[in-house]
Design a protein around this motif. Structure first.
Motif, PDB file in Angstrom:
ATOM      1  N   LYS A   1       4.940  13.466   6.540  1.00  0.00           N
ATOM      2  CA  LYS A   1       3.702  14.167   6.427  1.00  0.00           C
ATOM      3  C   LYS A   1       2.865  13.917   5.341  1.00  0.00           C
ATOM      4  N   ASP A   2       1.283  13.888   5.294  1.00  0.00           N
ATOM      5  CA  ASP A   2       0.759  13.633   4.329  1.00  0.00           C
ATOM      6  C   ASP A   2       0.739  14.472   3.110  1.00  0.00           C
ATOM      7  N   GLN A   3       0.720  13.935   1.839  1.00  0.00           N
ATOM      8  CA  GLN A   3       0.662  14.538   0.678  1.00  0.00           C
ATOM      9  C   GLN A   3       0.055  13.736  -0.500  1.00  0.00           C
ATOM     10  N   VAL A   4      -0.357  14.451  -1.549  1.00  0.00           N
ATOM     11  CA  VAL A   4      -0.831  13.668  -2.573  1.00  0.00           C
ATOM     12  C   VAL A   4       0.039  12.817  -3.417  1.00  0.00           C
ATOM     13  N   GLY A   5      -0.232  11.641  -3.787  1.00  0.00           N
ATOM     14  CA  GLY A   5       0.722  10.738  -4.444  1.00  0.00           C
ATOM     15  C   GLY A   5       1.412   9.757  -3.888  1.00  0.00           C
ATOM     16  N   ILE A   6       1.610   9.626  -2.593  1.00  0.00           N
ATOM     17  CA  ILE A   6       2.631   8.820  -1.755  1.00  0.00           C
ATOM     18  C   ILE A   6       2.179   7.372  -2.234  1.00  0.00           C
ATOM     19  N   ILE A   7       1.095   6.978  -1.947  1.00  0.00           N
ATOM     20  CA  ILE A   7       0.717   5.306  -2.371  1.00  0.00           C
ATOM     21  C   ILE A   7       0.969   5.136  -3.948  1.00  0.00           C
ATOM     22  N   ALA A   8       0.438   5.932  -4.544  1.00  0.00           N
ATOM     23  CA  ALA A   8       0.798   5.892  -6.149  1.00  0.00           C
ATOM     24  C   ALA A   8       2.387   5.566  -6.627  1.00  0.00           C
TER      25      ALA A   8
ATOM     26  N   ALA B   1      15.705  -2.101  -0.625  1.00  0.00           N
ATOM     27  CA  ALA B   1      15.602  -1.355   0.665  1.00  0.00           C
ATOM     28  C   ALA B   1      16.201   0.087   0.156  1.00  0.00           C
ATOM     29  N   GLU B   2      17.573   0.066  -0.249  1.00  0.00           N
ATOM     30  CA  GLU B   2      18.101   1.366  -0.805  1.00  0.00           C
ATOM     31  C   GLU B   2      17.350   2.192  -1.583  1.00  0.00           C
ATOM     32  N   THR B   3      16.842   1.633  -2.917  1.00  0.00           N
ATOM     33  CA  THR B   3      15.717   2.291  -3.739  1.00  0.00           C
ATOM     34  C   THR B   3      14.648   2.748  -3.180  1.00  0.00           C
ATOM     35  N   LEU B   4      14.082   2.139  -2.249  1.00  0.00           N
ATOM     36  CA  LEU B   4      12.698   2.511  -1.510  1.00  0.00           C
ATOM     37  C   LEU B   4      13.404   3.797  -0.532  1.00  0.00           C
ATOM     38  N   GLU B   5      14.234   3.634   0.136  1.00  0.00           N
ATOM     39  CA  GLU B   5      14.898   4.567   0.951  1.00  0.00           C
ATOM     40  C   GLU B   5      14.940   5.997   0.114  1.00  0.00           C
ATOM     41  N   GLN B   6      15.716   6.020  -1.214  1.00  0.00           N
ATOM     42  CA  GLN B   6      16.120   7.082  -1.846  1.00  0.00           C
ATOM     43  C   GLN B   6      14.509   7.734  -2.442  1.00  0.00           C
ATOM     44  N   LEU B   7      13.540   6.552  -2.825  1.00  0.00           N
ATOM     45  CA  LEU B   7      12.106   7.086  -3.152  1.00  0.00           C
ATOM     46  C   LEU B   7      11.482   7.975  -2.162  1.00  0.00           C
ATOM     47  N   GLY B   8      11.823   7.321  -0.973  1.00  0.00           N
ATOM     48  CA  GLY B   8      10.965   8.101   0.361  1.00  0.00           C
ATOM     49  C   GLY B   8      11.700   9.540   0.373  1.00  0.00           C
ATOM     50  N   GLN B   9      13.177   9.836   0.328  1.00  0.00           N
ATOM     51  CA  GLN B   9      13.654  10.922   0.428  1.00  0.00           C
ATOM     52  C   GLN B   9      13.008  11.989  -0.708  1.00  0.00           C
ATOM     53  N   GLU B  10      12.913  11.609  -1.993  1.00  0.00           N
ATOM     54  CA  GLU B  10      12.566  12.260  -2.988  1.00  0.00           C
ATOM     55  C   GLU B  10      10.957  12.817  -2.744  1.00  0.00           C
ATOM     56  N   ILE B  11      10.236  11.839  -2.192  1.00  0.00           N
ATOM     57  CA  ILE B  11       8.863  12.370  -1.974  1.00  0.00           C
ATOM     58  C   ILE B  11       8.536  12.989  -0.559  1.00  0.00           C
ATOM     59  N   GLY B  12       9.448  13.004   0.374  1.00  0.00           N
ATOM     60  CA  GLY B  12       9.500  13.667   1.611  1.00  0.00           C
ATOM     61  C   GLY B  12       8.842  12.614   2.776  1.00  0.00           C
ATOM     62  N   VAL B  13       9.129  11.232   2.738  1.00  0.00           N
ATOM     63  CA  VAL B  13       8.611  10.357   3.592  1.00  0.00           C
ATOM     64  C   VAL B  13       9.675   9.428   4.009  1.00  0.00           C
ATOM     65  N   ASN B  14       9.528   8.590   4.977  1.00  0.00           N
ATOM     66  CA  ASN B  14      10.455   7.654   5.495  1.00  0.00           C
ATOM     67  C   ASN B  14       9.675   6.253   5.089  1.00  0.00           C
ATOM     68  N   ILE B  15      10.974   5.584   4.332  1.00  0.00           N
ATOM     69  CA  ILE B  15      10.435   4.292   3.782  1.00  0.00           C
ATOM     70  C   ILE B  15      11.345   3.327   4.310  1.00  0.00           C
ATOM     71  N   LYS B  16      10.955   2.032   4.991  1.00  0.00           N
ATOM     72  CA  LYS B  16      11.908   1.292   5.604  1.00  0.00           C
ATOM     73  C   LYS B  16      11.355  -0.237   4.978  1.00  0.00           C
ATOM     74  N   LEU B  17      12.235  -1.127   4.637  1.00  0.00           N
ATOM     75  CA  LEU B  17      12.072  -2.418   4.101  1.00  0.00           C
ATOM     76  C   LEU B  17      12.677  -3.485   5.143  1.00  0.00           C
ATOM     77  N   GLN B  18      11.981  -4.276   5.517  1.00  0.00           N
ATOM     78  CA  GLN B  18      12.500  -5.496   6.625  1.00  0.00           C
ATOM     79  C   GLN B  18      12.152  -6.806   6.206  1.00  0.00           C
ATOM     80  N   HIS B  19      12.603  -7.735   6.227  1.00  0.00           N
ATOM     81  CA  HIS B  19      12.506  -9.277   5.991  1.00  0.00           C
ATOM     82  C   HIS B  19      11.634  -9.608   6.956  1.00  0.00           C
ATOM     83  N   GLU B  20      10.393 -10.311   6.772  1.00  0.00           N
ATOM     84  CA  GLU B  20       9.332 -10.697   7.720  1.00  0.00           C
ATOM     85  C   GLU B  20       9.781 -11.198   8.746  1.00  0.00           C
TER      86      GLU B  20
END
Length: 90
Positions: free
Chosen positions: A11-18, A62-81
């Motif tokens: 869901k869109d909200q202020v500060g995701i990109i930042a 990957a784990e840190t990004l996933e935790q960050l996503g939970q904190e800000i209410g989005v789903n963040i995934k990291l994959q090798h190219e």
């Protein structure tokens, strides 16, 4: 160069990109390309990043990004190219 793909959806909200970009900069992860859109209130971002200079291992990032996503209410995934490319090959 060690490339990876990051996807951010929620869901869109202020500060995701930042918040995501601040984490990446602090972790010495370089953003090579970024695409972002909002569709009917839902935020969607895809980034190609270079993790070569990052001192953390891939699983930790990957784990840190996933935790960050939970904190800000989005789903963040990291994959090798290369894994991302193989999963999306027709």
């Amino acid at each position: 160069m060690n490339k990876a793909i990051i996807t951010v959806v929620g869901k869109d909200q202020v500060g995701i990109i930042a918040k995501v970009c601040t984490y990446l900069a602090d972790a010495k992860i370089n953003i090579l390309d970024i695409s972002q859109t909002i569709l009917q209130g839902y935020f969607n971002m895809m980034m190609i990043v270079d993790v070569t200079e990052c001192e953390n291992d891939f699983a930790n990032i990957a784990e840190t990004l996933e935790q960050l996503g939970q904190e800000i209410g989005v789903n963040i995934k990291l994959q090798h190219e290369d894994i991302f490319n193989k999963m999306h090959r027709l």
